[in-house]
Design an enzyme around this catalytic site. Sequence first.
Site, PDB file in Angstrom:
ATOM      1  N   ARG A  89       5.545 -10.977  28.880  1.00 46.30           N
ATOM      2  CA  ARG A  89       4.213 -10.679  29.329  1.00 46.30           C
ATOM      3  C   ARG A  89       3.350 -11.530  28.218  1.00 46.30           C
ATOM      4  NH1 ARG A  89       6.036  -9.948  33.479  1.00 46.30           N
ATOM      5  NH2 ARG A  89       5.769  -8.150  35.111  1.00 46.30           N
TER       6      ARG A  89
ATOM      7  N   HIS B  86       3.728 -18.269  36.050  1.00 47.12           N
ATOM      8  CA  HIS B  86       4.446 -16.959  36.152  1.00 47.12           C
ATOM      9  C   HIS B  86       5.443 -17.136  37.181  1.00 47.12           C
ATOM     10  CE1 HIS B  86       4.419 -12.326  35.835  1.00 47.12           C
ATOM     11  NE2 HIS B  86       5.431 -12.634  36.258  1.00 47.12           N
TER      12      HIS B  86
END
Length: 310
Positions: free
Chosen positions: A225, A273
């Site tokens: 993350r 992502h």
Amino acid sequence: MAIHILFRGPQDRNDCWRAMFADALPNLVWQHWPKVTDKAAIELMIAWKLPRDYQQDYPNLKVIFSVGAGVDQLDLATVPEHIQVVRMLDPGIAKGMSEFIALHVLNIHRGTFQYIKANSTATWEQLPTLANSQRRIGILGLGNLGQAAANTLHNLGFSINGWSRIAKQLDGVRCFSGMEQLEDFLSQTDVLVSLLPLTKQTQGLLDTSTLSLLPKGASVINVGRGEQLVSEDLLTLLDEEHLSFAILDVFDTEPLPDSNRLWQHPNVLVTPHIAAITQNETAGKALVDNVHRYLTHQPLIGLVDRSLGY
Ligand code: NDP
Ligand code: OXD
């Protein structure tokens, strides 16, 4: 009384999963957000992010199934304790993640980024090569995805170190654990891969103090993350040539704003992502199996420990 399940997500995935559930668990009532006909009946929810006011709107909600492997986007602190939260254990995500990591470890290892630059000046120069076994890959997080990636990289002949919270013994991986072994782990890592969940403990973990423990010339791949990595510190270490390259797939703010310096840096590759996308077929099967477990009062696979945050 039939169990009602609510899916919040795109139409194509809805159609695929609705059909899989209808085949396997025909007594279940499937609803697709936002067209919810009977909110009070919803007991199970499948979502990446939760609808606003879901606690009031769905008073009978018992389980939230995350569409992704991570659960931080559900803002766990706001989810009432009586609601179980389950992360996605999709073999399709594990395969996609292992491929993404292997691709970029090989790109770094074989000098792809240097050759792309050399192409722009028509420079013919062979870089020195290193045997795979001489390149040490350090994986932060030895969970479902970390272990899958370690296995793939081990099969390619790389030397693998791994770091987790609890000590582990894994074939082909030199295992480190806890903050007390982090320095030892980092100082022996040529390519650092973060596959950690976002928690209070992992937020900001990769900053100047930790990244500068990597040997000079090391590279970083962040697929965990964005908030785990202090990007200004990373950029400074790249500019000082302590670090060589960074491949970043996750960011504090997504989409990454146009003005962010990471886009411009010559030694940073930004991907949006996409390291591992939930695969409808394999994830649908995992969800059907887990909902079947719920209906038959068996423990759910991937239940999040709320005290740990993952
Ligand atoms: P798991 O929960 O299976 O594994 C998490 C691992 O992190 C465990 O080994 C755990 O240690 C370790 N860990 C957690 N906290 C700490 C800590 N404080 N110190 C050391 N180790 C710690 O997760 P997954 O492998 O399924 O997924 C990992 C993450 O990957 C997700 O949370 C998500 O953020 C990210 N992800 C990114 C995707 C992308 O496309 N970029 C796609 C999918 C996931 P222990 O084993 O000791 O508990
Ligand atoms: C994630 C995912 O958790 O996409 O990032 O699965």
